[in-house]
Scaffold this motif. Structure first.
Motif, short mmCIF file in Angstrom:
data_model
loop_
_atom_site.label_atom_id
_atom_site.label_comp_id
_atom_site.label_asym_id
_atom_site.label_seq_id
_atom_site.Cartn_x
_atom_site.Cartn_y
_atom_site.Cartn_z
N LEU A 29 -10.99 12.36 -7.80
CA LEU A 29 -9.89 13.07 -7.16
C LEU A 29 -8.87 12.15 -6.53
CD1 LEU A 29 -11.99 15.85 -5.40
CD2 LEU A 29 -10.84 15.95 -7.62
N ALA A 30 -9.35 11.00 -6.02
CA ALA A 30 -8.47 10.05 -5.35
C ALA A 30 -9.10 8.67 -5.47
CB ALA A 30 -8.28 10.42 -3.89
N PRO B 70 0.79 -1.23 0.00
CA PRO B 70 0.00 0.00 0.00
C PRO B 70 0.83 1.28 0.00
CG PRO B 70 -0.84 -1.54 1.61
CD PRO B 70 0.45 -2.11 1.09
N SER B 71 2.08 1.21 0.42
CA SER B 71 2.90 2.42 0.40
C SER B 71 3.35 2.76 -1.02
CB SER B 71 4.11 2.26 1.30
OG SER B 71 4.95 1.23 0.83
N VAL B 72 3.21 1.79 -1.94
CA VAL B 72 3.54 2.03 -3.34
C VAL B 72 2.25 2.36 -4.08
CG1 VAL B 72 4.45 0.98 -5.44
CG2 VAL B 72 5.47 0.43 -3.24
N PRO B 73 2.19 3.49 -4.78
CA PRO B 73 0.96 3.84 -5.50
C PRO B 73 0.51 2.73 -6.44
CG PRO B 73 2.49 5.67 -5.51
CD PRO B 73 3.23 4.48 -4.95
N SER B 74 -0.77 2.47 -6.43
CA SER B 74 -1.35 1.43 -7.26
C SER B 74 -1.58 1.95 -8.67
CB SER B 74 -2.69 1.00 -6.67
OG SER B 74 -3.40 0.19 -7.56
N THR B 75 -1.20 1.16 -9.68
CA THR B 75 -1.43 1.53 -11.07
C THR B 75 -2.92 1.67 -11.33
OG1 THR B 75 0.57 0.38 -11.73
CG2 THR B 75 -1.01 0.86 -13.45
N ILE B 76 -3.71 0.77 -10.77
CA ILE B 76 -5.17 0.83 -10.95
C ILE B 76 -5.72 2.11 -10.35
CG2 ILE B 76 -7.35 -0.25 -10.29
CD1 ILE B 76 -5.86 -2.95 -10.49
N ALA B 77 -5.31 2.44 -9.13
CA ALA B 77 -5.79 3.66 -8.48
C ALA B 77 -5.34 4.89 -9.27
CB ALA B 77 -5.30 3.73 -7.04
N ASN B 78 -4.10 4.87 -9.77
CA ASN B 78 -3.61 6.00 -10.56
C ASN B 78 -4.41 6.17 -11.84
OD1 ASN B 78 -1.64 6.66 -8.71
ND2 ASN B 78 -0.04 5.53 -9.77
N LEU C 242 -7.49 5.37 -12.35
CA LEU C 242 -8.82 5.90 -12.02
C LEU C 242 -8.79 7.41 -11.81
CD1 LEU C 242 -10.22 3.18 -9.64
CD2 LEU C 242 -11.08 3.77 -11.90
N THR C 243 -7.69 7.93 -11.28
CA THR C 243 -7.63 9.37 -11.04
C THR C 243 -7.51 10.16 -12.34
OG1 THR C 243 -5.24 9.26 -10.64
CG2 THR C 243 -6.69 9.15 -8.71
N ASP C 244 -7.24 9.48 -13.46
CA ASP C 244 -7.24 10.14 -14.76
C ASP C 244 -8.65 10.32 -15.31
OD1 ASP C 244 -4.48 10.32 -14.76
OD2 ASP C 244 -4.21 8.45 -15.87
N LEU D 143 -6.13 -3.36 1.95
CA LEU D 143 -5.69 -2.23 1.14
C LEU D 143 -4.54 -2.67 0.25
CD1 LEU D 143 -6.00 0.80 0.57
CD2 LEU D 143 -4.34 1.20 2.38
N LEU D 144 -4.74 -2.59 -1.06
CA LEU D 144 -3.73 -3.03 -2.01
C LEU D 144 -2.91 -1.88 -2.59
CD1 LEU D 144 -5.81 -5.69 -3.97
CD2 LEU D 144 -4.18 -6.07 -2.11
N GLY D 145 -3.49 -0.70 -2.65
CA GLY D 145 -2.77 0.44 -3.20
C GLY D 145 -3.59 1.70 -3.10
N VAL D 146 -2.92 2.82 -3.23
CA VAL D 146 -3.58 4.12 -3.13
C VAL D 146 -3.06 5.04 -4.22
CG1 VAL D 146 -3.90 3.94 -0.64
CG2 VAL D 146 -1.86 5.02 -1.52
N SER D 147 -3.88 6.02 -4.57
CA SER D 147 -3.41 7.03 -5.51
C SER D 147 -2.58 8.05 -4.72
CB SER D 147 -4.59 7.70 -6.21
OG SER D 147 -5.42 8.37 -5.30
N PRO D 148 -1.71 8.78 -5.40
CA PRO D 148 -0.87 9.77 -4.72
C PRO D 148 -1.72 10.80 -3.97
CG PRO D 148 -0.11 9.45 -6.96
CD PRO D 148 -1.42 8.73 -6.84
N GLY D 149 -1.25 11.16 -2.79
CA GLY D 149 -1.92 12.18 -2.00
C GLY D 149 -2.96 11.65 -1.03
#
Length: 60
Positions: free
Chosen positions: A20-21, A3-11, A13-15, A31-37
């Motif tokens: 927003l996140a 989870p500390s590494v941004p998830s490609t899937i989450a990134n 989606l933010t496009d 929790l598998l990953g998060v978008s930046p911020g």
């Protein structure tokens, strides 16, 4: 996935317009990953909420 590494899937989606996140959560609520911020504690909170909502149909 860490989870500390941004998830490609989450990134990805933010496009999408209006997103927003994003967080990436397993069906078990891990929790598998998060978008930046996104704050890690907040992401953990939402992952737990999604796991609860996912379990509701099974409880009925």
């Amino acid at each position: 996935m860490n989870p500390s590494v941004p998830s490609t899937i989450a990134n990805d989606l933010t496009d999408t317009a209006g997103v927003l996140a994003a967080i990436h959560v397993s069906p078990e609520g891990l929790l598998l990953g998060v978008s930046p911020g996104v704050d890690r504690n907040e992401a953990d909170h939402w992952a737990a909420a999604m796991a609860t909502l996912n379990a509701l149909p099974e409880a009925a």
